[in-house]
Design an enzyme around this catalytic site. Sequence first.
Site, PDB file in Angstrom:
ATOM      1  N   VAL A  11      41.801  21.487  41.566  1.00 45.95           N
ATOM      2  CA  VAL A  11      40.391  21.869  41.462  1.00 45.95           C
ATOM      3  C   VAL A  11      39.592  20.830  40.673  1.00 45.95           C
ATOM      4  CG1 VAL A  11      38.837  23.579  40.423  1.00 45.95           C
ATOM      5  CG2 VAL A  11      40.782  24.322  41.773  1.00 45.95           C
ATOM      6  N   THR A 120      40.137  30.075  37.593  1.00 45.77           N
ATOM      7  CA  THR A 120      40.026  31.497  37.935  1.00 45.77           C
ATOM      8  C   THR A 120      40.520  32.309  36.743  1.00 45.77           C
ATOM      9  OG1 THR A 120      40.423  30.984  40.243  1.00 45.77           O
ATOM     10  CG2 THR A 120      40.789  33.273  39.561  1.00 45.77           C
ATOM     11  N   GLU A 154      42.782  24.576  49.497  1.00 50.97           N
ATOM     12  CA  GLU A 154      43.552  23.332  49.564  1.00 50.97           C
ATOM     13  C   GLU A 154      43.689  22.927  51.021  1.00 50.97           C
ATOM     14  OE1 GLU A 154      47.142  23.583  47.262  1.00 50.97           O
ATOM     15  OE2 GLU A 154      46.050  24.359  45.553  1.00 50.97           O
ATOM     16  N   ASN A 227      39.592  36.864  46.288  1.00 46.98           N
ATOM     17  CA  ASN A 227      40.981  36.538  46.613  1.00 46.98           C
ATOM     18  C   ASN A 227      41.778  37.789  46.962  1.00 46.98           C
ATOM     19  OD1 ASN A 227      40.577  33.864  46.458  1.00 46.98           O
ATOM     20  ND2 ASN A 227      41.833  33.479  44.658  1.00 46.98           N
ATOM     21  N   GLY A 276      50.843  32.730  50.229  1.00 52.42           N
ATOM     22  CA  GLY A 276      51.520  32.139  49.070  1.00 52.42           C
ATOM     23  C   GLY A 276      50.530  31.252  48.355  1.00 52.42           C
ATOM     24  N   CYS A 279      47.260  30.477  44.173  1.00 55.80           N
ATOM     25  CA  CYS A 279      46.151  31.373  43.821  1.00 55.80           C
ATOM     26  C   CYS A 279      46.399  32.833  44.158  1.00 55.80           C
ATOM     27  CB  CYS A 279      44.872  30.897  44.495  1.00 55.80           C
ATOM     28  SG  CYS A 279      44.310  29.329  43.821  1.00 55.80           S
ATOM     29  N   LYS A 282      49.140  34.926  42.134  1.00 59.03           N
ATOM     30  CA  LYS A 282      48.838  35.102  40.704  1.00 59.03           C
ATOM     31  C   LYS A 282      47.521  35.845  40.493  1.00 59.03           C
ATOM     32  CE  LYS A 282      46.353  30.954  39.232  1.00 59.03           C
ATOM     33  NZ  LYS A 282      45.036  31.527  39.080  1.00 59.03           N
ATOM     34  N   LYS A 339      50.654  26.177  53.099  1.00 61.44           N
ATOM     35  CA  LYS A 339      49.852  26.272  54.316  1.00 61.44           C
ATOM     36  C   LYS A 339      49.620  24.855  54.834  1.00 61.44           C
ATOM     37  CE  LYS A 339      45.301  26.073  52.272  1.00 61.44           C
ATOM     38  NZ  LYS A 339      43.969  26.571  52.340  1.00 61.44           N
ATOM     39  N   ARG A 346      53.526  25.344  45.694  1.00 61.67           N
ATOM     40  CA  ARG A 346      53.603  26.410  44.703  1.00 61.67           C
ATOM     41  C   ARG A 346      53.590  27.775  45.410  1.00 61.67           C
ATOM     42  NH1 ARG A 346      48.967  24.489  40.552  1.00 61.67           N
ATOM     43  NH2 ARG A 346      47.961  23.885  42.505  1.00 61.67           N
TER      44      ARG A 346
HETATM   45  N1  LIG Z   1      44.292  25.248  43.689  1.00 57.49           N
HETATM   46  C1  LIG Z   1      43.351  25.951  44.289  1.00 57.49           C
HETATM   47  O1  LIG Z   1      43.251  26.013  45.527  1.00 57.49           O
HETATM   48  C2  LIG Z   1      42.340  26.696  43.469  1.00 57.49           C
HETATM   49  C3  LIG Z   1      41.179  27.167  44.084  1.00 57.49           C
HETATM   50  C4  LIG Z   1      40.241  27.837  43.310  1.00 57.49           C
HETATM   51  C5  LIG Z   1      40.491  28.065  41.970  1.00 57.49           C
HETATM   52  N2  LIG Z   1      41.660  27.621  41.413  1.00 57.49           N
HETATM   53  C6  LIG Z   1      41.867  27.864  39.992  1.00 57.49           C
HETATM   54  O2  LIG Z   1      41.557  26.671  39.274  1.00 57.49           O
HETATM   55  C7  LIG Z   1      42.419  26.534  38.136  1.00 57.49           C
HETATM   56  C8  LIG Z   1      43.149  25.204  38.205  1.00 57.49           C
HETATM   57  O3  LIG Z   1      43.968  25.221  39.360  1.00 57.49           O
HETATM   58  P1  LIG Z   1      44.677  23.893  39.895  1.00 57.49           P
HETATM   59  O4  LIG Z   1      45.347  24.276  41.168  1.00 57.49           O
HETATM   60  O5  LIG Z   1      43.704  22.776  39.862  1.00 57.49           O
HETATM   61  O6  LIG Z   1      45.763  23.686  38.736  1.00 57.49           O
HETATM   62  P2  LIG Z   1      46.649  22.385  38.440  1.00 57.49           P
HETATM   63  O7  LIG Z   1      47.866  22.879  37.775  1.00 57.49           O
HETATM   64  O8  LIG Z   1      46.766  21.568  39.702  1.00 57.49           O
HETATM   65  O9  LIG Z   1      45.773  21.543  37.409  1.00 57.49           O
HETATM   66  C9  LIG Z   1      45.564  21.908  36.096  1.00 57.49           C
HETATM   67  C10 LIG Z   1      45.410  20.628  35.290  1.00 57.49           C
HETATM   68  O10 LIG Z   1      45.014  20.960  33.958  1.00 57.49           O
HETATM   69  C11 LIG Z   1      45.653  20.062  33.072  1.00 57.49           C
HETATM   70  N3  LIG Z   1      45.636  20.628  31.721  1.00 57.49           N
HETATM   71  C12 LIG Z   1      46.296  21.703  31.226  1.00 57.49           C
HETATM   72  N4  LIG Z   1      46.003  21.893  29.933  1.00 57.49           N
HETATM   73  C13 LIG Z   1      45.124  20.927  29.587  1.00 57.49           C
HETATM   74  C14 LIG Z   1      44.456  20.583  28.379  1.00 57.49           C
HETATM   75  N5  LIG Z   1      44.631  21.298  27.272  1.00 57.49           N
HETATM   76  N6  LIG Z   1      43.650  19.515  28.387  1.00 57.49           N
HETATM   77  C15 LIG Z   1      43.476  18.776  29.507  1.00 57.49           C
HETATM   78  N7  LIG Z   1      44.081  19.059  30.677  1.00 57.49           N
HETATM   79  C16 LIG Z   1      44.904  20.110  30.718  1.00 57.49           C
HETATM   80  C17 LIG Z   1      47.039  19.896  33.671  1.00 57.49           C
HETATM   81  O11 LIG Z   1      47.695  18.736  33.211  1.00 57.49           O
HETATM   82  C18 LIG Z   1      46.709  19.830  35.166  1.00 57.49           C
HETATM   83  O12 LIG Z   1      46.479  18.495  35.584  1.00 57.49           O
HETATM   84  C19 LIG Z   1      43.320  27.753  38.160  1.00 57.49           C
HETATM   85  O13 LIG Z   1      42.752  28.751  37.369  1.00 57.49           O
HETATM   86  C20 LIG Z   1      43.296  28.180  39.610  1.00 57.49           C
HETATM   87  O14 LIG Z   1      43.555  29.554  39.773  1.00 57.49           O
HETATM   88  C21 LIG Z   1      42.580  26.936  42.122  1.00 57.49           C
END
Ligand SMILES: NC(=O)c1ccc[n+]([C@@H]2O[C@H](COP(=O)([O-])OP(=O)(O)OC[C@H]3O[C@@H](n4cnc5c(N)ncnc54)[C@H](O)[C@@H]3O)[C@@H](O)[C@H]2O)c1
Length: 469
Positions: A11, A120, A154, A227, A276, A279, A282, A339, A346
Amino acid sequence: MRIAVVGSGYVGLVAGACFADLGHDVILVDNDERKLAALNAGEVPIHENFLPELLQRHRGRKLTFSSDLQAAVRASAAVFVAVGTPPTEQGDADLSYVESVARDIAGAINGYKIIVEKSTVPVYTSEWVRKVILRNGAAAGSYDVASNPEFLREGTAVVDFLYPDRIVLGSDSERCTSLLREIYAPLIDGTYYQKPDAIPRPDGASIPAQVIATSTKSAELIKHASNAFLAMKISFINAVATVCESVGANVQQICQGIGADKRIGPRFLNPGIGYGGSCFPKDLMAFRAVAKECGYDFRLLDEVMRINEEQRQRFLRKVRSALWTLRGKRLAVLGLAFKGGTDDIRESPAMLLVQALLQEGCQIAAYDPAAMPRAQEVFHSQVDFASNAYEAARGADAVLVLTEWEEFATLDLTRLYNQLKYPIVIDGRNLYDPEVMGAHGFTYYSVGRAPVVPQAPEAGSQTAKVNRS
Ligand SMILES: NC(=O)c1ccc[n+]([C@@H]2O[C@H](COP(=O)([O-])OP(=O)(O)OC[C@H]3O[C@@H](n4cnc5c(N)ncnc54)[C@H](O)[C@@H]3O)[C@@H](O)[C@H]2O)c1
C-alpha cells in the site's frame, strides 16, 4: 505538498508513487533497511502493473526513500501511516506497529500536520493515535488524525489508486478535510486525467473521482464493512456452488442470472477455492473482534469464514475423488499467488492447498508467473518449480488450477494434454469451459459445475490417455 508515507509495502509504495505522480513531494519511510536499499538501487520489490514506470519517473526526484521517520515528519504537512496491521492470536488487529509510528511522530511535530491512517484499522484507532501522540508530547491543536482507507486491489493497485471508485476522507476537522482534499485535488477536479503521461484509464473507470467525506469513525468502519461484504459475496457464491454440485446445476449460469440484477451486480461472484490474501482473512477477524468489543455478536462473519475454510477442504476432497489415493502422485500446480496479477502469497489458498497436498505425500511441480520467488522461500526443495505451465504438467497425474492468472486461461490445451501422464484437470478457479475441456479429451472437474468425463478407458478413477496424434 510535502507528504511522508510510513511503510513502503504494497500500500505505502503504491500510494507514495501515485502521490508523486499527482505532483506531490513524497518521502517514503520504512524501517526495513534491505527494502530501502533495494528501492534506492532501482529495484521494484513487488509485482504491480505500472509501478516500475512510476518509480522510474519519480525516484530521486519527487519520491525519496528514508529510514528517518522523524526527519520525514518534520519535513511534511501530511503523514500517511501504511504499516502492517496483522492479526493477533486472538484474531483482533495487532496495532503495535501503528502505535510505535504514532509515538515517533509525536516527537517530530513542528507545526500543524495531519496524520492519516492508510492502514486498515478498527474503529476507534484514530482516537488512540490521537491520544498516543498527545501523551508523547505533541501540543493539542498541532495535529489532526484522519482516516483515508485504501481500497486498492493487488495486481491492479496503481490504476485502482489513480482511478478509484471513491475516495473516503474521514476527518473530524475542517482544516484537516481541506488538506486531504488538496492532496487528492488532481483526481477530484480531474486535472490528473488530462496529463499526457497520466497512467491510462482502465475500462469502466468513472472520472473524476467521487469523494465521500465522513467522520473518522465512519471511514474506519467503511473499510472493514467493505471487505467483510466482499468476502461475504465470495462465500455466498461458494455456498451456492456447493448446492449446484449436489443438484447438477451450473453455478456460472447462476452467477449470470443473479449478477444481471443491478442490486447484486456480477463482480465478486467468482466461485472457487475461497478468498485469501493479506486483507480479507485478517480484516474479517478484526471486524468480528471489534464488533464483539462494542457489544455486537456478528455471527454472520463466522459463517463467511467457515464457508471459506470449507471450500478449500471441498477442493481437497475433489482432488482425492478424482485421483483416489494421493501418496506419490505427481501434481502440476498452476498458481501460487492468492489471486492473479500479484506475487503476494500471504494467506493464499493455493499455498495452503500445496501444503496440505505435500502432507498427503504428493509430489508437486508448481508454476506461477510472479509468485515463485516468494513461494520458494516457503517450500524450498519440497516443491519442483517449473519455468512454465507445460513444464509443470510434464508427466503429472493431474493439473490443479489454483490461481486465476490470465495466462492459464489461454493455455494451448492440446499441448497441455500431451504433457500429462493422465489428462485430468481439477480447476479451482473455473478458468475453462467444461465443453471445451471435454472436447480436448480431459477429465475435468471445476467448482459448482458438473464434472466432464470423456468416454475413454478408465483405470480406477483415473482416465488413461488416448493417443491423439
Ligand atoms: N495489501 C493490500 O492489498 C491492502 C489494501 C488495502 C489496505 N491494506 C492495508 O494497508 C496496511 C499495509 O498493508 P501492506 O500490504 O502494504 O503491508 P506490508 O507488510 O506489505 O507493508 C508494511 C510495511 O511497513 C513497514 N513498517 C512496519 N513498521 C514500521 C515502522 N515502525 N516504521 C516504518 N516502516 C514500518 C514494513 O517494513 C513494511 O514494509 C495494512 O493495514 C493492510 O490491511 C492493504
